[in-house]
Scaffold this motif. Structure first.
Motif, PDB file in Angstrom:
ATOM      1  N   ARG A   1      67.339  52.604  24.567  1.00  0.00           N
ATOM      2  CA  ARG A   1      65.952  52.556  24.071  1.00  0.00           C
ATOM      3  C   ARG A   1      65.796  51.609  22.913  1.00  0.00           C
ATOM      4  O   ARG A   1      66.710  51.414  22.147  1.00  0.00           O
ATOM      5  CB  ARG A   1      65.515  53.975  23.647  1.00  0.00           C
ATOM      6  CG  ARG A   1      65.426  54.923  24.835  1.00  0.00           C
ATOM      7  CD  ARG A   1      64.919  56.276  24.386  1.00  0.00           C
ATOM      8  NE  ARG A   1      64.727  57.152  25.517  1.00  0.00           N
ATOM      9  CZ  ARG A   1      64.277  58.392  25.423  1.00  0.00           C
ATOM     10  NH1 ARG A   1      63.977  58.898  24.259  1.00  0.00           N
ATOM     11  NH2 ARG A   1      64.124  59.142  26.484  1.00  0.00           N
TER      12      ARG A   1
ATOM     13  N   SER B   1      72.024  53.333  22.264  1.00  0.00           N
ATOM     14  CA  SER B   1      71.082  53.818  23.270  1.00  0.00           C
ATOM     15  C   SER B   1      70.373  52.645  23.910  1.00  0.00           C
ATOM     16  O   SER B   1      70.205  51.597  23.290  1.00  0.00           O
ATOM     17  CB  SER B   1      70.043  54.771  22.624  1.00  0.00           C
ATOM     18  OG  SER B   1      69.026  55.079  23.540  1.00  0.00           O
TER      19      SER B   1
ATOM     20  N   ASP C   1      68.416  60.594  29.297  1.00  0.00           N
ATOM     21  CA  ASP C   1      68.008  59.721  28.178  1.00  0.00           C
ATOM     22  C   ASP C   1      67.876  60.522  26.885  1.00  0.00           C
ATOM     23  O   ASP C   1      68.306  60.080  25.811  1.00  0.00           O
ATOM     24  CB  ASP C   1      66.659  59.074  28.491  1.00  0.00           C
ATOM     25  CG  ASP C   1      66.801  57.757  29.240  1.00  0.00           C
ATOM     26  OD1 ASP C   1      67.934  57.290  29.391  1.00  0.00           O
ATOM     27  OD2 ASP C   1      65.774  57.215  29.665  1.00  0.00           O
ATOM     28  N   GLU C   2      67.266  61.696  27.001  1.00  0.00           N
ATOM     29  CA  GLU C   2      67.053  62.533  25.825  1.00  0.00           C
ATOM     30  C   GLU C   2      68.377  63.041  25.256  1.00  0.00           C
ATOM     31  O   GLU C   2      68.560  63.115  24.036  1.00  0.00           O
ATOM     32  CB  GLU C   2      66.148  63.715  26.179  1.00  0.00           C
ATOM     33  CG  GLU C   2      65.719  64.539  24.989  1.00  0.00           C
ATOM     34  CD  GLU C   2      64.734  65.634  25.356  1.00  0.00           C
ATOM     35  OE1 GLU C   2      64.413  66.446  24.461  1.00  0.00           O
ATOM     36  OE2 GLU C   2      64.290  65.686  26.517  1.00  0.00           O
TER      37      GLU C   2
ATOM     38  N   SER D   1      69.714  60.162  23.322  1.00  0.00           N
ATOM     39  CA  SER D   1      68.949  59.922  22.093  1.00  0.00           C
ATOM     40  C   SER D   1      69.227  60.976  21.031  1.00  0.00           C
ATOM     41  O   SER D   1      69.219  60.683  19.829  1.00  0.00           O
ATOM     42  CB  SER D   1      67.452  59.886  22.409  1.00  0.00           C
ATOM     43  OG  SER D   1      67.139  58.819  23.274  1.00  0.00           O
TER      44      SER D   1
ATOM     45  N   ALA E   1      65.113  60.955  32.618  1.00  0.00           N
ATOM     46  CA  ALA E   1      64.541  61.134  31.283  1.00  0.00           C
ATOM     47  C   ALA E   1      65.300  62.200  30.512  1.00  0.00           C
ATOM     48  O   ALA E   1      65.489  62.096  29.290  1.00  0.00           O
ATOM     49  CB  ALA E   1      63.060  61.501  31.390  1.00  0.00           C
TER      50      ALA E   1
ATOM     51  N   ILE F   1      71.323  53.216  30.311  1.00  0.00           N
ATOM     52  CA  ILE F   1      70.979  54.312  29.407  1.00  0.00           C
ATOM     53  C   ILE F   1      71.601  54.107  28.032  1.00  0.00           C
ATOM     54  O   ILE F   1      70.985  54.351  27.004  1.00  0.00           O
ATOM     55  CB  ILE F   1      71.450  55.659  29.988  1.00  0.00           C
ATOM     56  CG1 ILE F   1      70.762  55.935  31.317  1.00  0.00           C
ATOM     57  CG2 ILE F   1      71.186  56.793  29.008  1.00  0.00           C
ATOM     58  CD1 ILE F   1      71.275  57.179  32.010  1.00  0.00           C
TER      59      ILE F   1
ATOM     60  N   SER G   1      71.671  54.759  35.008  1.00  0.00           N
ATOM     61  CA  SER G   1      71.013  55.597  36.013  1.00  0.00           C
ATOM     62  C   SER G   1      70.816  54.725  37.243  1.00  0.00           C
ATOM     63  O   SER G   1      70.251  53.628  37.141  1.00  0.00           O
ATOM     64  CB  SER G   1      69.641  56.079  35.517  1.00  0.00           C
ATOM     65  OG  SER G   1      69.789  56.984  34.458  1.00  0.00           O
TER      66      SER G   1
END
Length: 304
Positions: free
Chosen positions: A304, A302, A289-290, A293, A286, A158, A269
């Motif tokens: 991502r 991050s 993750d948010e 972010s 998710a 993550i 995760s």
């Protein structure tokens, strides 16, 4: 009585601990639950539950049946979600595992928003600093930090966080401020004693690398112990920004040796091996993750 119905009733009985609790969740009468469990035990030819004044306890056969029945029920629910579309509300129970400190500081405070978004979903947060067996403990998703010792785990990175040498101003006023990693050998180090960790701290500055073996009178087995010992002015520690995010902002603890680098701490995760992650677990992943972010969980990078 259908097999799937019987499995779902049994799973709810185990998870609520009572026939009445299962009946409320399933919106049926308690006598109906009792009858279904009796018929299930008769069909299987084994006792699944031990009944006493203290409540219901699964037998060994009952525990084994529960673990497999839970997977069947989850797979059936997943199939319905796929068939109906992504707009279908999640329901049932989600078991999330995280270290005590990370759950308390960075997950539980954000749960109100997640619960409001999924009103039919119940969450059980298993707070444990050990690397628990996800299948054995019935965990849907775990949040773990650091290197993964088990390469067979289904994991997704993550983000990552800085590791710092830090202590309170009161401690440094008493013991002095270390100017080089070598100075740490004269300090009281708070060491997190866990099987996957060592008491050797590795530092890097440009092309220079050096290691220090932490020395101190206090060793603890959980991150909460590190927090408590540092905040009690006992000593300094090498730890993550996650563990002291608020205290760092408020100056309650201060970092030292900032011209030296420590390897960052990864956040993962983790999902049970050999099973496809459930829709509930994926939605929660998710959600975390948010949080990363949006900067609600501090990270240096991050995934991502």
């Amino acid at each position: 009585m259908g097999r799937l119905v019987a499995m779902e009733v049994f799973v709810r009985v185990i998870e609520t601990g009572t026939f009445s609790g299962a009946a409320r969740q399933l919106r049926i009468g308690q006598p109906a639950v009792s009858k279904i469990i009796a018929q299930l035990e008769e069909r299987l030819g084994v006792h699944l539950l031990l009944r006493s004044n203290r409540g219901l306890t699964p037998t060994l056969a009952g525990q084994n049946f529960y673990e497999r029945a839970k997977r069947v029920v989850e797979d059936a629910n997943e199939a319905e979600l796929v068939a109906r579309g992504t707009g279908t509300a999640l329901s049932g129970r989600l078991r999330v595992c995280a270290t005590v400190s990370f759950a308390r500081l960075h997950i539980i405070p954000h749960l109100p928003a997640f619960l409001a978004e999924h009103p039919e979903l119940d969450i059980e947060v298993v707070m444990d600093d050990r690397a628990v067996d996800l299948v054995e403990e019935g965990i849907d998703i775990a949040l773990r930090m650091g290197p993964l010792s088990d390469s067979t785990l289904t994991a997704r990175k993550i983000g990552q966080c800085k590791r710092l040498v830090l202590g309170t101003p009161a401690y440094f006023s008493r013991a002095g401020i270390p100017l080089t990693p070598a100075d740490l050998v004269t300090h009281q180090a708070i060491v997190l004693a866990q099987p996957a960790l060592t008491s050797v701290w590795n530092f890097k500055q440009g092309t220079t690398e050096t290691s220090v073996t932490a020395q101190g009178r206090v060793r603890v087995t959980a991150g909460e112990g590190v927090r408590a010992a540092v905040l009690a002015d006992i000593g300094l520690s090498v730890t993550s920004e996650w563990l002291f995010a608020t205290e760092l902002k408020e100056g309650i603890v201060v970092p030292v040796l900032q011209d030296w680098e420590l390897a960052p701490l990864d956040l993962w995760s983790i999902f049970p091996t050999g099973r496809r992650a459930t829709a509930k677990a994926r939605v929660f992943a998710a959600f975390v993750d948010e949080l990363v972010s949006n900067g609600k969980i501090i990270t240096t990078q991050s995934a991502r």
